[in-house]
Design a protein around this motif. Sequence first.
Motif, PDB file in Angstrom:
ATOM      1  N   ALA A 199      39.612  46.625  22.954  1.00 13.94           N
ATOM      2  CA  ALA A 199      40.385  45.632  23.687  1.00 13.94           C
ATOM      3  C   ALA A 199      39.602  45.812  25.001  1.00 13.94           C
ATOM      4  O   ALA A 199      39.258  44.871  25.795  1.00 13.94           O
ATOM      5  N   TYR A 200      38.930  47.038  25.528  1.00 14.22           N
ATOM      6  CA  TYR A 200      38.242  47.154  26.743  1.00 14.22           C
ATOM      7  C   TYR A 200      37.001  46.134  27.051  1.00 14.22           C
ATOM      8  O   TYR A 200      36.937  45.242  27.756  1.00 14.22           O
ATOM      9  N   MET A 260      36.855  43.313  24.943  1.00 16.22           N
ATOM     10  CA  MET A 260      37.125  42.230  24.749  1.00 16.22           C
ATOM     11  C   MET A 260      37.226  41.780  26.234  1.00 16.22           C
ATOM     12  O   MET A 260      37.063  40.693  26.633  1.00 16.22           O
ATOM     13  N   SER A 261      38.233  42.371  26.838  1.00 14.64           N
ATOM     14  CA  SER A 261      39.009  41.881  28.379  1.00 14.64           C
ATOM     15  C   SER A 261      37.586  42.026  29.376  1.00 14.64           C
ATOM     16  O   SER A 261      37.465  40.989  30.147  1.00 14.64           O
TER      17      SER A 261
END
Lengths: 271, 300
Positions: free
Chosen positions: B182-183, B185-186
């Motif tokens: 997720a890191y 991705m964001s």
Amino acid sequence: MMQITERDTRGAAVEAEMREPVLATHDVGVRYDETKVALSGVNLEFAAGEVTSLIGPSGCGKSTFLRCLNLMNREIPHCHIDGEIVYDGHNINTPDENLYELRQSIGMVFQIPNPFRKSIRDNITFAPRCHGIKDKKRLDEIVETSLVKAALWDEVKDKLDKSAYALSGGQRQRLCIARTLAMNPKVVLMDEPCSALDPIATFSIEDTIGQIAGEGISVIIVTHNIEQAARISDKTAYFLLGEVVEWGDTDAVFSDPKDKRTQDYLTGRFG
Amino acid sequence: MKSLQKHQLERVGKSLTGFCIAVVILVVGSLVVMVAQRGLSAFAVDGVDLWGFLSGVTWNPHQPDASGAPTVGALPMIFGSFAVTLLSCLFVIPFALGSAIYTVEVNPKFGNTVFRPALELLVGIPSVVFGLVGLTIVVPWIRGWSGGTGYGILAGSLVLAVMVLPTVTSLIIDALNAVPAAYRMSSSALGGTRWQNTWHIVLKAATPGILTAIILGMARAFGEALAVQMVIGNAATIPDSLVSPAATLTSVLTTSMGNEAMGTVYNDVLWSLALILLLMSLVFILIVHIIGNRSEVKHG
Ligand SMILES: Nc1ncnc2c1ncn2[C@@H]1O[C@H](COP(=O)(O)OP(=O)(O)OP(=O)(O)O)[C@@H](O)[C@H]1O
Ligand SMILES: [Mg+2]
């Protein structure tokens, strides 16, 4: 009734800007692994200052569509986007579109609040720094304005240098929103931003969404919560099996759906 | 009836596992006590001066000095151990970090199907093999351009570097993989380039894990005996260059331990060297724990 009036007032304030869509899709489709069609023929328009909800059953392609709008699908191997996505007057679905600049204008907030393992301040300054802003004072300003817009400033102004993980779930999500706002985007995409939050945190995020839209940003939100869609959005699009079955003003879609399938979904007779 | 059996089973399980723990604690505990006792007896019984031991530069246990005390200055070995450890670390860090980043961030397919298995193969190679390779390739190569014997701290560090590289790289790969997707991705959703994402987000989040990997590599290098002893030259002096013969705590231990009778002064000071090794590995482990706790306190 009360809510609708409120929304209309706010809507009127940005009415002038609402004519031209900031973002529009023409015949957008997505294939995974060349053969698996997840989305097809989507034509939608998103105006400044407007909140659009994307609703529909699980697996119908809402997230897939959302990820087209900032070309996040490009990060997924074997994901192919067809059709035109028009932002700021030009088609961005081209091989030579500058993704880094595009994503400055079209921000994204994810389902699970996922601040970086950094301080609150550094979470927000990451994006501006990436885009070349180095001036300390300017960065401090950005931190404050973004946090104010995300309705988090009062809660964190004394602990900007603390870890972002010292925040509650709802605060983390608002930090993620602030982090996106730090780039001054024209469009903010949100994929089920409240699904990991309790009702109170959810309401505060909804408030924040209203404020962001009030600033003239176009907010596009995927939600499984139909009441939430009714509460916060100006427009609603109903997705089913990779297609948009119905799209229109939220009031119209909810009170008088044109399509039988939308009606079934909204009244819980889906499946 | 049945519940009674379950209850008994619970007790049996508890006492079995408890017994295992007790044995392990006993073994480790008595090991520490034994090394400490023998290592300290050089100072307590044989009258070796602790400060002289730590700071003296002459190592000649068979030759008493003017005052009749044995000349056991261990500084050359202490220096040698730290020198090879730090220098090998310096060689290892860029390559380990670089190839771990390549494996996780750039080309996971190649990394996971080719590079990772190759690394794991290397981890299993016995250290004597690294020593042999060092002896036949590294030492002659250094001799070729330095003009000396080729033995020394440089040779030792190079051999150690190759030896700990796979372990450190594997651990760093694990640390990078543990950074939530997720890191990434964001950060790309925020418009960061791959390099910005890796540098500011992934490496930052993985820092405790990376430091742990490096410290564990250092601990392994510090404690390695055989491979180092084969290429370092085994001269118990502080060398005047990286390419002249030197010694480490471990190399002196392996070369001398078998030759000295138990209870002699020489034997006792060798135990003192072992005690230093033990204390150092304790320090390394402590650092690893402190790193872990600190990041936990900071980010939960
Ligand atoms: N990375 C991927 N690779 C292959 N297929 C995928 C991938 N992501 C999504 N899909 C497929 O595309 C279809 C649409 O998925 P998507 O995640 O867009 O649905 P969704 O409407 O967001 O569902 P939900 O409400 O559960 O989040 C699904 O059939 C899914 O299996
Ligand atoms: Mg989804």
